[in-house]
Design an enzyme around this catalytic site. Sequence first.
Site, PDB file in Angstrom:
ATOM      1  CD  GLU A   2      -5.020   4.389 -10.283  1.00  0.00           C
ATOM      2  OE1 GLU A   2      -6.007   4.315 -11.044  1.00  0.00           O
ATOM      3  OE2 GLU A   2      -5.097   4.706  -9.085  1.00  0.00           O
ATOM      4  CG  ASN A   3      -1.198  -1.579 -16.133  1.00  0.00           C
ATOM      5  OD1 ASN A   3      -1.787  -2.601 -16.435  1.00  0.00           O
ATOM      6  ND2 ASN A   3      -0.306  -1.018 -16.926  1.00  0.00           N
ATOM      7  CE1 TYR A  12      -8.305  -1.917 -12.567  1.00  0.00           C
ATOM      8  CE2 TYR A  12      -9.379  -3.094 -10.781  1.00  0.00           C
ATOM      9  CZ  TYR A  12      -9.457  -2.341 -11.939  1.00  0.00           C
ATOM     10  OH  TYR A  12     -10.673  -2.009 -12.462  1.00  0.00           O
ATOM     11  CD  GLU A  27       3.644   7.707  -1.502  1.00  0.00           C
ATOM     12  OE1 GLU A  27       3.260   7.276  -2.613  1.00  0.00           O
ATOM     13  OE2 GLU A  27       2.903   7.778  -0.514  1.00  0.00           O
ATOM     14  CB  CYS A  56       1.037   2.256   0.856  1.00  0.00           C
ATOM     15  SG  CYS A  56       2.316   1.796  -0.335  1.00  0.00           S
ATOM     16  CB  CYS A  62       5.588   4.029  -0.386  1.00  0.00           C
ATOM     17  SG  CYS A  62       4.902   3.785  -2.043  1.00  0.00           S
TER      18      CYS A  62
END
Length: 138
Positions: A52-53, A56, A63, A99, A102
């Site tokens: 994460e960052n 966001y 994946e 998701c 992915c």
Amino acid sequence: MTAPPLAPDQQQRLLEAAQAMLDKAYARFSHFQVGAAILTERGGVYAGCNVENSSYGLTICAERSAVFAAVGAEGPEMKIRAIAVCARNQDGDQPASPCGACRQVIFEFGPEALVLFQGPSGPQQVAISDLLPGGFRL
Ligand code: THU
């Protein structure tokens, strides 16, 4: 055409590789840790976790981390035979299927790939073409 199911020992190995990545996840914002592991047609196993960052939208899913690691290791001819995904949060193991973004990336490198994940009522092994009907190809 859909690839045959994985042998139980291959399933086990792949799920364990995905699970081992949970501790590596950088999930300080969602606290939802995801691990993924890919089995390539060549027999290689490559794993990834979500990262994460603070900004966001820059987050990368487990994946895609795994797919990019596999391409980095085997090169542009890398083909995905199967990918296992697992997830957990503060409450323990959580169901999680890949998701949409992915799914498209998995499809690019393995239009017949098998996807192993925890569904809402137990383990599932589903072809990517069933998770992503009509995936995009150039
Ligand atoms: N996440 C994945 O790693 N894979 C998915 O297929 C869905 C979501 C991550 C992104 C984010 O770090 C966290 O799960 C919560 O969305």
